[in-house]
Write a protein that holds these residues in place. Sequence first.
Motif, mmCIF file in Angstrom:
data_model
loop_
_atom_site.group_PDB
_atom_site.id
_atom_site.type_symbol
_atom_site.label_atom_id
_atom_site.label_comp_id
_atom_site.label_asym_id
_atom_site.label_seq_id
_atom_site.Cartn_x
_atom_site.Cartn_y
_atom_site.Cartn_z
ATOM 1 N N GLU A 105 0.800 -1.127 -0.117
ATOM 2 C CA GLU A 105 0.091 -0.191 0.054
ATOM 3 C C GLU A 105 0.765 1.452 0.151
ATOM 4 O OE1 GLU A 105 -3.619 -2.023 2.272
ATOM 5 O OE2 GLU A 105 -2.607 -0.414 3.247
ATOM 6 N N VAL A 106 2.132 1.134 0.494
ATOM 7 C CA VAL A 106 2.893 2.480 0.823
ATOM 8 C C VAL A 106 4.280 2.115 -0.167
ATOM 9 C CG1 VAL A 106 3.966 3.978 2.193
ATOM 10 C CG2 VAL A 106 1.673 3.013 2.815
ATOM 11 N N THR A 107 5.114 1.294 0.210
ATOM 12 C CA THR A 107 6.690 1.205 -0.129
ATOM 13 C C THR A 107 6.499 1.122 -1.559
ATOM 14 O OG1 THR A 107 6.924 0.429 2.150
ATOM 15 C CG2 THR A 107 8.875 0.626 0.538
ATOM 16 N N ASP A 108 5.741 0.105 -2.228
ATOM 17 C CA ASP A 108 5.913 -0.100 -3.591
ATOM 18 C C ASP A 108 5.443 1.101 -4.378
ATOM 19 O OD1 ASP A 108 6.548 -2.723 -2.837
ATOM 20 O OD2 ASP A 108 4.556 -3.547 -3.649
ATOM 21 N N ASN A 109 4.376 1.751 -3.751
ATOM 22 C CA ASN A 109 3.889 3.016 -4.595
ATOM 23 C C ASN A 109 4.882 3.896 -4.507
ATOM 24 O OD1 ASN A 109 1.393 1.766 -5.547
ATOM 25 N ND2 ASN A 109 0.374 2.259 -3.581
ATOM 26 N N LEU A 110 5.653 4.105 -3.539
ATOM 27 C CA LEU A 110 6.367 5.303 -3.443
ATOM 28 C C LEU A 110 7.944 4.812 -3.879
ATOM 29 C CD1 LEU A 110 5.132 6.967 -0.139
ATOM 30 C CD2 LEU A 110 4.489 7.726 -2.548
ATOM 31 N N VAL A 111 8.452 4.180 -3.057
ATOM 32 C CA VAL A 111 9.982 3.766 -3.476
ATOM 33 C C VAL A 111 10.083 3.250 -4.480
ATOM 34 C CG1 VAL A 111 11.847 2.729 -2.580
ATOM 35 C CG2 VAL A 111 10.501 3.759 -0.822
ATOM 36 N N GLY A 112 8.972 2.042 -4.855
ATOM 37 C CA GLY A 112 9.110 1.368 -5.951
ATOM 38 C C GLY A 112 8.956 2.234 -7.370
ATOM 39 N N GLU A 113 7.970 3.231 -7.225
ATOM 40 C CA GLU A 113 7.659 3.996 -8.328
ATOM 41 C C GLU A 113 8.896 5.205 -8.664
ATOM 42 O OE1 GLU A 113 5.325 3.725 -10.832
ATOM 43 O OE2 GLU A 113 4.810 1.992 -9.913
ATOM 44 N N LYS A 114 9.052 5.953 -7.525
ATOM 45 C CA LYS A 114 9.947 7.142 -7.638
ATOM 46 C C LYS A 114 11.361 6.650 -7.910
ATOM 47 C CE LYS A 114 8.536 10.700 -5.005
ATOM 48 N NZ LYS A 114 7.702 11.487 -3.743
ATOM 49 N N LEU A 115 11.737 5.710 -7.065
ATOM 50 C CA LEU A 115 13.325 5.348 -7.076
ATOM 51 C C LEU A 115 13.850 4.315 -7.548
ATOM 52 C CD1 LEU A 115 15.000 6.421 -3.752
ATOM 53 C CD2 LEU A 115 15.690 4.675 -4.612
ATOM 54 N N LEU A 116 13.235 2.938 -7.622
ATOM 55 C CA LEU A 116 13.483 1.785 -8.103
ATOM 56 C C LEU A 116 13.368 1.908 -9.815
ATOM 57 C CD1 LEU A 116 12.863 -1.097 -5.679
ATOM 58 C CD2 LEU A 116 14.734 0.030 -6.069
#
Lengths: 222, 222
Positions: A105-116
């Motif tokens: 709900e959070v990490t994949d959407n933020l770190v996944g999209e913006k960084l990885l």
Amino acid sequence: MPTLFHFPLNAASRLVRLALAEKGIEAELKVEKTWERRTEFLTINPAGEVPVLVEDGGAAIADAQVICEFLQETRADPDMLGPTAIDRAETRRLMVWFLQKFAREVTDNLVGEKLLKRYLRLGTPRTDAIRAGGQNIHYHLDYIAFLTDRRNWLAGDKLSFADLAAAAHLSCVDYLGDVPWEKHPGAKDWYARVKSRPSFRPLLQESLAGTPPPKHYADLDF
Amino acid sequence: MPTLFHFPLNAASRLVRLALAEKGIEAELKVEKTWERRTEFLTINPAGEVPVLVEDGGAAIADAQVICEFLQETRADPDMLGPTAIDRAETRRLMVWFLQKFAREVTDNLVGEKLLKRYLRLGTPRTDAIRAGGQNIHYHLDYIAFLTDRRNWLAGDKLSFADLAAAAHLSCVDYLGDVPWEKHPGAKDWYARVKSRPSFRPLLQESLAGTPPPKHYADLDF
């Protein structure tokens, strides 16, 4: 010395690094670029994911939650699961909460999209996913405040794997400056306590080339 | 008697039903329609998901993997995790494999799209997801054959939670007739052994109104 295959801003890897440090276990860290699907790495973990802990004897333990259980069974002190079966179930429930629900709900959407996604050149970040991650995080920070309002740490009186799992995920999102701490003083108080532990120091010193963290990231008095 | 909140074609719920039966524990089954987000249910599991086991004393244990750990800790016999820490890590790794990886790559794409979406009137099933699920299942069936070619059961010499987790997921996909057994004789042999256990019988007798299973579903000699 055991070897830990990990990746710097991978939250599950960070949980295991924290767990090792809290238990006073030194391990050699090796960065594994899982997307390269190295044959030798796939042999030790067919799922192709980090973290993987390789013991001195060569036994490989895959998956953050499984590694934590293994560490508790093989290095009992300090206890990071809880004294009774009910306590341990509560610690495990919250580990699942952060490793699976918060991740989705959070990490994949933020770190996944913006960084990885940028790092792996997988295309343009999806703005709807980023928006969802930014909305979902409030509910999780409220839940942390709810729990720590009633208990000293997330799962009970003592620091447990549940705190490490939650803090590992939040630290990755915080690296992007995407945790609205000011709106969640209860969660912030709890995170400040986890963040100030010696086990956390190596994570706060880490920096990804080309994407430095915001100033407050490594600040214990943020 | 403990109470298990579950849902019929929910694979994680099926794992816990199998685990209870293998351990000889009777439980009262209550169907929980999680999408209705019943306040009383959210109080016992804030994640709002099945399965949840409520013990006689009122303690609620949420999440299939957490419930299995709890059952093993509180009812040691028969051992469903394994004799050594390394054995237990292998059982847990495979539980994670089926409860998370197989779920995401196969069950969600097939049972989620074809059955739950229709049942919940959530719109038209996504054909690309169904196609992906149908392709992904081959790799998992190959992996089951690979493991049982080297071991008696998935995680070692004895039946474990890993077999129950894998069979629980496959049984849901098999309800749709979507498991290509004929192309995977090794996996079929293993499934026939799990399927013929008395613990499996109640699952094979279950039928969803309006969507009966194919003939071979309940046939032990399929």
